[in-house]
Write a protein that holds these residues in place. Structure first.
Motif, PDB file in Angstrom:
ATOM      1  N   ASN A   4      11.151  38.493   6.403  1.00  0.00           N
ATOM      2  CA  ASN A   4      12.447  38.736   5.751  1.00  0.00           C
ATOM      3  C   ASN A   4      12.969  40.125   6.081  1.00  0.00           C
ATOM      4  O   ASN A   4      14.124  40.308   6.458  1.00  0.00           O
ATOM      5  CB  ASN A   4      12.246  38.700   4.229  1.00  0.00           C
ATOM      6  CG  ASN A   4      12.870  37.490   3.618  1.00  0.00           C
ATOM      7  OD1 ASN A   4      13.319  36.590   4.319  1.00  0.00           O
ATOM      8  ND2 ASN A   4      12.894  37.456   2.305  1.00  0.00           N
ATOM      9  N   GLU A   5      12.080  41.084   5.909  1.00  0.00           N
ATOM     10  CA  GLU A   5      12.406  42.487   6.118  1.00  0.00           C
ATOM     11  C   GLU A   5      12.768  42.744   7.597  1.00  0.00           C
ATOM     12  O   GLU A   5      13.695  43.479   7.904  1.00  0.00           O
ATOM     13  CB  GLU A   5      11.167  43.301   5.693  1.00  0.00           C
ATOM     14  CG  GLU A   5      11.392  44.753   5.430  1.00  0.00           C
ATOM     15  CD  GLU A   5      12.519  45.067   4.454  1.00  0.00           C
ATOM     16  OE1 GLU A   5      13.034  44.163   3.761  1.00  0.00           O
ATOM     17  OE2 GLU A   5      12.934  46.230   4.434  1.00  0.00           O
ATOM     18  N   LYS A   9      16.436  43.957   8.762  1.00  0.00           N
ATOM     19  CA  LYS A   9      16.571  45.229   9.507  1.00  0.00           C
ATOM     20  C   LYS A   9      17.303  45.011  10.834  1.00  0.00           C
ATOM     21  O   LYS A   9      18.071  45.865  11.276  1.00  0.00           O
ATOM     22  CB  LYS A   9      15.183  45.818   9.787  1.00  0.00           C
ATOM     23  CG  LYS A   9      14.578  46.502   8.585  1.00  0.00           C
ATOM     24  CD  LYS A   9      13.820  47.755   9.031  1.00  0.00           C
ATOM     25  CE  LYS A   9      13.689  48.773   7.931  1.00  0.00           C
ATOM     26  NZ  LYS A   9      12.458  48.734   7.198  1.00  0.00           N
ATOM     27  N   ARG A  10      17.053  43.857  11.467  1.00  0.00           N
ATOM     28  CA  ARG A  10      17.743  43.583  12.737  1.00  0.00           C
ATOM     29  C   ARG A  10      19.251  43.482  12.506  1.00  0.00           C
ATOM     30  O   ARG A  10      20.047  43.940  13.313  1.00  0.00           O
ATOM     31  CB  ARG A  10      17.214  42.301  13.370  1.00  0.00           C
ATOM     32  CG  ARG A  10      15.900  42.578  14.055  1.00  0.00           C
ATOM     33  CD  ARG A  10      15.309  41.391  14.737  1.00  0.00           C
ATOM     34  NE  ARG A  10      13.921  41.700  15.009  1.00  0.00           N
ATOM     35  CZ  ARG A  10      12.982  40.821  15.250  1.00  0.00           C
ATOM     36  NH1 ARG A  10      13.275  39.549  15.301  1.00  0.00           N
ATOM     37  NH2 ARG A  10      11.746  41.201  15.482  1.00  0.00           N
ATOM     38  N   TYR A  11      19.646  42.864  11.389  1.00  0.00           N
ATOM     39  CA  TYR A  11      21.086  42.779  11.097  1.00  0.00           C
ATOM     40  C   TYR A  11      21.648  44.135  10.694  1.00  0.00           C
ATOM     41  O   TYR A  11      22.797  44.458  11.043  1.00  0.00           O
ATOM     42  CB  TYR A  11      21.379  41.684  10.065  1.00  0.00           C
ATOM     43  CG  TYR A  11      21.516  40.355  10.763  1.00  0.00           C
ATOM     44  CD1 TYR A  11      22.641  40.077  11.530  1.00  0.00           C
ATOM     45  CD2 TYR A  11      20.500  39.411  10.715  1.00  0.00           C
ATOM     46  CE1 TYR A  11      22.761  38.882  12.221  1.00  0.00           C
ATOM     47  CE2 TYR A  11      20.605  38.220  11.402  1.00  0.00           C
ATOM     48  CZ  TYR A  11      21.740  37.958  12.155  1.00  0.00           C
ATOM     49  OH  TYR A  11      21.859  36.789  12.851  1.00  0.00           O
ATOM     50  N   LEU A 165      17.243  40.673  19.329  1.00  0.00           N
ATOM     51  CA  LEU A 165      18.463  41.476  19.284  1.00  0.00           C
ATOM     52  C   LEU A 165      19.112  41.419  17.911  1.00  0.00           C
ATOM     53  O   LEU A 165      19.497  42.431  17.332  1.00  0.00           O
ATOM     54  CB  LEU A 165      19.426  40.963  20.355  1.00  0.00           C
ATOM     55  CG  LEU A 165      20.723  41.732  20.536  1.00  0.00           C
ATOM     56  CD1 LEU A 165      20.449  43.122  21.103  1.00  0.00           C
ATOM     57  CD2 LEU A 165      21.679  40.985  21.455  1.00  0.00           C
ATOM     58  N   TYR A 166      19.256  40.188  17.379  1.00  0.00           N
ATOM     59  CA  TYR A 166      20.042  39.945  16.163  1.00  0.00           C
ATOM     60  C   TYR A 166      19.213  39.503  14.977  1.00  0.00           C
ATOM     61  O   TYR A 166      19.589  39.735  13.835  1.00  0.00           O
ATOM     62  CB  TYR A 166      20.980  38.755  16.412  1.00  0.00           C
ATOM     63  CG  TYR A 166      22.310  39.048  16.997  1.00  0.00           C
ATOM     64  CD1 TYR A 166      22.631  40.295  17.476  1.00  0.00           C
ATOM     65  CD2 TYR A 166      23.269  38.047  17.059  1.00  0.00           C
ATOM     66  CE1 TYR A 166      23.879  40.535  18.015  1.00  0.00           C
ATOM     67  CE2 TYR A 166      24.512  38.277  17.602  1.00  0.00           C
ATOM     68  CZ  TYR A 166      24.815  39.523  18.081  1.00  0.00           C
ATOM     69  OH  TYR A 166      26.044  39.745  18.614  1.00  0.00           O
ATOM     70  N   GLY A 167      18.201  38.676  15.278  1.00  0.00           N
ATOM     71  CA  GLY A 167      17.535  37.946  14.201  1.00  0.00           C
ATOM     72  C   GLY A 167      18.024  36.507  14.158  1.00  0.00           C
ATOM     73  O   GLY A 167      17.774  35.780  13.205  1.00  0.00           O
TER      74      GLY A 167
END
Ligand SMILES: C[S@@+](CC[C@H](N)C(=O)[O-])C[C@H]1O[C@@H](n2cnc3c(N)ncnc32)[C@H](O)[C@@H]1O
Length: 208
Positions: A4-5, A9-11, A165-167
């Motif tokens: 989740n974390e 963080k990626r976003y 890159l994004y999640g």
């Protein structure tokens, strides 16, 4: 760090370049479908995974929107858009997999390109089922893995790239996840090949 974390963080990181990177997709297809979704909304509405607020400018004035995201940085961008387009929206930092809303709160729930990245999609979809009223409507514009052998394989190959890159997982099977979350009345329309889909769900909780 749990998954989740990691995705959150990626976003947070992607918030600074997200709108720029997504611009081609926006012009080619998404803008049209965002406005189309808005026409179907009524009453108290929840947007899950509002991101940088790309839908905000299209919110009709006769609905009452609450929008959530678990990335604070994406929400900051959404706040700027709400101000820029002078739209009243309650923007809340919240995890779609554990929403703090009571059961049966919203007449409609909608998402655009969100369930590729919710870490536990079935859990998030079950939460949508819970907070949406019985007989309420859920509208989703989501992309998923193509059933075409070559395209599907390419999506599997490139998935680690977009995930890092994004999640975002480009090879998720979101319609299957929706069924696994217990929804039964689902209408699926292909918008771009068999990848981009409009999914309308009638939330019948107590009946099949
Ligand atoms: C690909 S972006 C799409 C944003 C926006 N809906 C759009 O159409 O541009 C996915 C968004 O879902 C959010 N998201 C992913 N998992 C979430 C969760 N569990 N709870 C809340 N938001 C989540 C991400 O932070 C991100 O802002």
């Amino acid at each position: 760090m749990d998954n989740n974390e990691k995705i959150r963080k990626r976003y947070d990181r992607a918030s600074s370049f997200y709108d720029f990177f997504e611009q081609p997709m926006e012009i080619m297809t998404l803008k049209k479908w965002r406005t189309e979704v808005m026409r179907e909304l009524h009453g108290d509405v929840l947007e899950v995974g509002v991101g940088t607020g790309k839908n905000i400018q299209y919110y009709p004035d006769n609905i009452n929107v609450t929008a959530i995201d678990f990335s604070e940085k994406m929400l900051e961008k959404a706040r700027e858009k709400a101000e820029k387009f002078n739209k009243k929206v309650k923007l809340i930092h919240m995890d779609a997999q554990n929403m703090e809303f009571p059961d049966n709160k919203f007449d409609c729930v909608f998402t655009t390109c969100v369930f590729c990245s919710v870490p536990n999609p079935v859990k998030g979809l079950k939460e949508i089922k819970r907070v949406c009223k019985d007989d309420g409507k859920i509208i989703m514009i989501e992309h998923e893995r193509s059933e075409n052998k070559v395209v599907g394989l390419l999506m599997d190959i490139f998935n680690p790239l977009t995930l890092n890159l994004y999640g975002a997982n480009i090879n998720r099977r979101t319609v299957d996840n929706i069924k696994n979350a217990g929804f039964t009345k689902i209408e699926v329309t292909n918008l771009k090949g068999d990848i981009l889909k409009k999914i309308v769900i009638h939330n019948f909780k107590n009946r099949c």
